[in-house]
Design an enzyme around this catalytic site. Structure first.
Site, short mmCIF file in Angstrom:
data_model
loop_
_atom_site.label_atom_id
_atom_site.label_comp_id
_atom_site.label_asym_id
_atom_site.label_seq_id
_atom_site.Cartn_x
_atom_site.Cartn_y
_atom_site.Cartn_z
N ASP A 1 0.83 -1.21 0.00
CA ASP A 1 0.00 0.00 0.00
C ASP A 1 0.86 1.26 0.00
O ASP A 1 2.07 1.24 -0.27
CB ASP A 1 -0.97 -0.05 1.19
CG ASP A 1 -2.30 0.59 0.88
OD1 ASP A 1 -2.36 1.83 0.83
OD2 ASP A 1 -3.28 -0.14 0.65
N ASP A 2 0.24 2.34 0.34
CA ASP A 2 0.82 3.69 0.35
C ASP A 2 2.13 3.74 1.16
O ASP A 2 2.29 3.01 2.14
CB ASP A 2 -0.23 4.60 1.02
CG ASP A 2 0.03 6.07 0.79
OD1 ASP A 2 1.06 6.40 0.20
OD2 ASP A 2 -0.82 6.87 1.21
N ARG B 1 -6.99 16.03 2.82
CA ARG B 1 -5.96 15.03 3.11
C ARG B 1 -4.59 15.53 2.62
O ARG B 1 -3.82 14.79 2.04
CB ARG B 1 -6.29 13.68 2.45
CG ARG B 1 -5.69 12.51 3.25
CD ARG B 1 -5.70 11.20 2.51
NE ARG B 1 -5.23 10.13 3.38
CZ ARG B 1 -4.61 9.06 2.96
NH1 ARG B 1 -4.38 8.88 1.68
NH2 ARG B 1 -4.23 8.13 3.79
N LYS C 1 -3.71 -0.99 -6.95
CA LYS C 1 -4.80 -0.39 -6.16
C LYS C 1 -4.77 1.10 -6.51
O LYS C 1 -3.85 1.81 -6.11
CB LYS C 1 -4.54 -0.62 -4.67
CG LYS C 1 -5.56 -0.02 -3.73
CD LYS C 1 -5.22 -0.36 -2.28
CE LYS C 1 -6.24 0.19 -1.29
NZ LYS C 1 -5.89 -0.12 0.10
N TRP C 2 -5.74 1.56 -7.28
CA TRP C 2 -5.77 2.92 -7.82
C TRP C 2 -6.59 3.78 -6.87
O TRP C 2 -7.81 3.75 -6.91
CB TRP C 2 -6.38 2.89 -9.22
CG TRP C 2 -6.42 4.18 -9.96
CD1 TRP C 2 -7.11 5.31 -9.62
CD2 TRP C 2 -5.77 4.48 -11.20
NE1 TRP C 2 -6.92 6.28 -10.56
CE2 TRP C 2 -6.10 5.80 -11.55
CE3 TRP C 2 -4.93 3.76 -12.05
CZ2 TRP C 2 -5.64 6.42 -12.71
CZ3 TRP C 2 -4.48 4.37 -13.21
CH2 TRP C 2 -4.82 5.68 -13.52
N ASP C 3 -5.89 4.54 -6.05
CA ASP C 3 -6.58 5.31 -5.02
C ASP C 3 -6.96 6.70 -5.54
O ASP C 3 -6.47 7.14 -6.59
CB ASP C 3 -5.68 5.41 -3.78
CG ASP C 3 -6.47 5.39 -2.48
OD1 ASP C 3 -7.67 5.67 -2.52
OD2 ASP C 3 -5.88 5.09 -1.43
N ASN D 1 -8.17 10.14 -3.22
CA ASN D 1 -8.60 10.46 -1.86
C ASN D 1 -9.20 11.84 -1.63
O ASN D 1 -9.22 12.31 -0.50
CB ASN D 1 -7.45 10.23 -0.89
CG ASN D 1 -7.30 8.74 -0.58
OD1 ASN D 1 -8.23 8.14 -0.06
ND2 ASN D 1 -6.19 8.15 -0.93
N ASP E 1 -13.26 2.16 3.82
CA ASP E 1 -12.10 2.03 4.71
C ASP E 1 -12.52 1.49 6.07
O ASP E 1 -11.68 1.24 6.92
CB ASP E 1 -11.41 3.38 4.88
CG ASP E 1 -10.38 3.62 3.78
OD1 ASP E 1 -10.11 2.68 3.01
OD2 ASP E 1 -9.87 4.74 3.69
C1 DGJ Z 1 -7.29 5.19 1.32
C2 DGJ Z 1 -7.57 3.74 1.06
O1 DGJ Z 1 -8.94 3.50 1.09
C3 DGJ Z 1 -6.82 2.88 2.07
O2 DGJ Z 1 -7.15 1.54 1.90
C4 DGJ Z 1 -5.35 3.12 1.88
O3 DGJ Z 1 -4.94 2.64 0.64
C5 DGJ Z 1 -5.04 4.60 2.03
N1 DGJ Z 1 -5.87 5.41 1.20
C6 DGJ Z 1 -3.61 4.88 1.73
O4 DGJ Z 1 -3.33 6.21 1.74
#
Ligand code: DGJ
Length: 721
Positions: free
Chosen positions: A344-345, A424, A458-460, A462, A530
């Site tokens: 992940d991140d 964020r 995993k293409w986020d 936010n 989340d």
């Molecule tokens: C939001 C995602 O929904 C989480 O699962 C995780 O990947 C974080 N971002 C990472 O910044």
């Protein structure tokens, strides 16, 4: 001339053109939608419901429900189209031109109804693509400007459907980050009710573009007339439900035109996204099963291939990890039987290392302080353990503390002369700009080519749009941002899919932010929330699975006590809830006991043994969390040979819960062997486990198994023998 001959020849082979007074019938296996042309040459919807034969379609009385309700004649109610023509005229009067029908293959037919303004050179094409077997209709509209000057579109809906019923009940799904998918049903009163998003990007954070419209009485699971619909669009949407003074309802759906008027240049056509919908007279269950079957076949990238189970390190480590910690998780993931490890991140950024969410976004270089041997080391660790490797990216975003922002401060969405509005700690890259589109494509491409062996992204995404300005768009077209952003994103996704057809891509979007059939043609799955607390997830997945199938519903066993709710729940309950979707895990394995690891290994094995049924089966909802303490659902393969049933108790029932599970969708004449899977320390199914019952018995008598404890669950499989 030659072109005309070719066109004619093609139509003689595959399609038809009609111009007369015959009804225009849009048909699926069980439904039909009928239009007729009235004396004023207006095309009017005359019927939508269960299928009627052709002869009956002819005798349907004409109704005056315009196929595209325009501003002009109607000033009172919400229009589908509000255009200001090049000479300033604010009215549009659409009359029938012609119809074209094309058989696309043995399951799909496209019907295009051409309309034109009675005075201006302004054309509208309303298109319907039917998916006959699945009973889904896709409807969209194209607006074309043949005038000499620009036409301004203030409303430009995808669809406009009319209903005439004593009462209308609307169900929609809304919430907030980590608290998604609250289901609410309301009686529609006279006037306008709108379900909308104005967020532009990550448009679903507060609400979704899927809904049920029940006619006559509130929507029920197994009976009653209900329309289920969703807009295939990843941006801002508006679903208008307008009840007039004669109690007629017009349902007008499309891109949200709020602050989004569109300047349609001379010669330009604006194509709107499709509303996907169906009509059922057997309640919401039928609507869901139709959408799921359709989605696996047509709506989701790789929706007809089994999906991988994965272990993610996010809740285990957040930004704090190194090779040793990650290798430990990779080993545990492989030992437990997962197919893939997802990093992940936090793996990138050098001048501005990504050690928290305040820096580094946009700088997609490995952070060598954390991962001195690069991503290749982790790929090899996965390969050694025969699992795949995946990676987190948030390509549409940037932190102001990044080299990317230093270089390109004009690549973000913001308004000039205003302070940056961070969410964020980040900003959205302006995908209206082709240079930004190239950059986004290139960073994903570079990550993939520099480290061969990445199987999953995993293409986020936010945050949503505020300060909605683009330095790229001209001043008079700032209101196009909402549409141009989606076009830019789609362009990037199309290029990536052309180059990486095999890589699995998850639409993460902070959980729940991008769940729509405009995105899913490019994404294999989505992250629902989340919030991984199973009690919350029962509701969240209950909502999302109304319109989206389990195969693309990423659903993880998460940390305990849960990081969002603080609740402590048994591992079995966490597994059983996650196993109703596409299973994954997101926790620190080195904090698990050996007993928990052994349990998890068996749970994953059990999931794999029924994965085909969950991922490809028809969903039957047996007991709703909104209606009872016990929740139950089941999946049945289309050929009725196998099924899997889940039952959960939300709260302690001190007197015991004896609700019966009346199973559904089985073959009444077949015998099924019942086997409990993912057993806990004690079983509630001792009277049932290992025995054989007829489908008829299981559906009529049902399965009666006592439950009593808070967060209790059981799962059993049925196999035809
Ligand atoms: C939001 C995602 O929904 C989480 O699962 C995780 O990947 C974080 N971002 C990472 O910044």
């Amino acid at each position: 001339m030659i072109k005309i001959f070719i066109l004619l020849a093609v139509f003689m082979m595959f399609g038809s053109v009609s111009a007369g007074n015959a009804p225009i019938v849009i048909r699926t296996k069980n439904t039909c939608l009928v239009y007729k042309v009235n004396d004023q040459q207006q095309v009017c919807q005359s019927y939508f419901g269960n299928s009627l034969n052709d002869k009956d379609c002819e005798v349907i009385p004409l109704a005056n429900d315009a196929i595209v309700l325009t501003f002009g004649g109607n000033y009172v109610f919400q229009p589908a189209l509000r255009a200001v023509h090049s000479d300033g005229n604010t009215s549009t009067d659409l009359i029938f031109g012609r119809t074209e029908t094309k058989r696309l293959n043995d399951n799909q037919t496209q019907t295009d109804i051409y309309l034109k303004d009675s005075y201006f050179a302004f054309q509208v094409k309303v298109s319907f693509k039917t998916y006959e077997k699945e009973d889904i209709i896709a409807q969209w509209t194209e607006y074309s400007n043949g005038e000499k000057g620009t036409v301004t579109l203030y409303d430009y809906a995808s669809s406009c459907l009319s209903f005439d019923s004593p009462k209308y009940y609307l169900t929609d799904y809304h919430g907030n980050w980590a608290d998604e998918m609250h289901q609410t049903e309301r009686l529609l009163n006279r006037g306008l009710t709108t379900i909308e998003s104005r967020l532009g990007v990550r448009a679903n954070e507060y609400g979704h573009s899927f809904f049920y419209l029940a006619l006559d009485k509130p929507a029920a699971e197994e009976n009653g007339k209900v329309i289920g619909g969703t807009l295939a669009w990843p941006g801002s949407f508006a679903l208008h439900f307008s009840v007039d003074n004669w109690d007629k309802l017009r349902m007008i759906t499309g891109i949200n035109s709020y602050a989004g008027h569109y300047l349609l240049e001379s010669g330009e056509t604006l194509a709107t996204p499709a509303l996907l919908y169906t009509f059922s007279d057997s309640g919401k269950g039928t609507v869901s099963r139709r959408f799921h079957r359709w989605a696996r076949q047509y709506g989701v990238y790789n929706g007809s291939k089994p999906h991988l189970s994965l272990m993610n390190n996010w809740e285990a480590t957040y930004f704090k990890f190194d090779n040793q910690i990650l290798s430990g998780i990779i080993n545990a993931a492989a030992d437990m039987g997962f197919d893939l490890f997802l990093l992940d991140d936090g793996w990138f950024g050098s001048k501005y290392p990504r050690n928290n969410d305040a820096a580094g976004l946009g700088d997609w270089e490995v952070n060598r302080a954390k991962l001195p041997d690069g991503l290749g080391y982790l790929v090899k660790e996965c390969q050694k353990r025969r699992i795949k490797f995946g990676i987190w990216l948030e390509p549409e975003m940037v932190n102001p503390h990044s080299e990317l922002y230093e270089k390109h401060p004009d690549w973000i969405i913001t308004q000039a002369h205003r302070d940056l509005d961070l969410s964020r700690n980040q900003l959205i890259l302006d995908l209206c700009n082709p240079a930004v589109q190239d950059y986004v494509f290139n960073i994903v491409d570079k990550t993939m080519t520099e480290t061969p062996g990445i199987s999953y992204i995993k293409w986020d995404c936010n945050r949503f749009v505020t300060n909605s300005g683009s330095f790229y768009l001209p001043k008079e077209k700032q209101s196009h941002l909402w549409i141009e952003y989606v076009r830019g994103l789609t362009n990037v996704l199309q290029r990536l899919r052309a180059k990486y057809p095999e890589v699995v891509i998850m639409a993460c979007s902070g959980g729940g932010g991008r769940i729509d059939y405009g995105s899913l043609p490019y994404f294999d799955e989505f992250w629902v929330s989340d919030n991984g607390d199973p009690l919350s997830r029962i509701y969240i997945q209950w909502g999302v699975n109304q319109f989206f199938p389990a195969i693309c519903t990423a659903s993880h066993v998460s940390v305990c006590p849960n990081h969002t709710t603080g609740r402590t729940m048994p591992l079995k309950f966490r597994f059983d809830v996650a196993a109703t979707g596409k299973l994954g895990m997101d926790l620190q394995v080195n904090q698990m006991t050996d007993e928990e690891k052994t349990f998890s290994k068996q749970a994953i094995k059990d999931y794999n043994s029924v994965k085909e049924v969950v991922q490809f089966g028809d969903l039957y909802r047996l007991l709703s969390p909104y209606e009872s303490n016990r929740v139950a659902l089941m999946y049945v393969l289309e050929d009725e040979s196998r099924a899997v049933v889940y039952s959960f108790l939300q709260e302690k029932d001190i007197h015991g819960n004896t609700q019966i599970l009346y199973l559904k969708g089985l073959d009444p004449n077949a015998q099924y062997k019942l086997t409990e899977i993912n057993k806990g320390s004690h079983s509630r199914l001792n009277d049932w486990d290992g025995k054989t019952f007829s489908g008829d018995f299981l559906m009529k008598h049902g399965v009666s198994a006592y439950m009593s404890d808070e967060y209790e669950s059981f799962v059993f499989e049925l196999r035809k023998i």
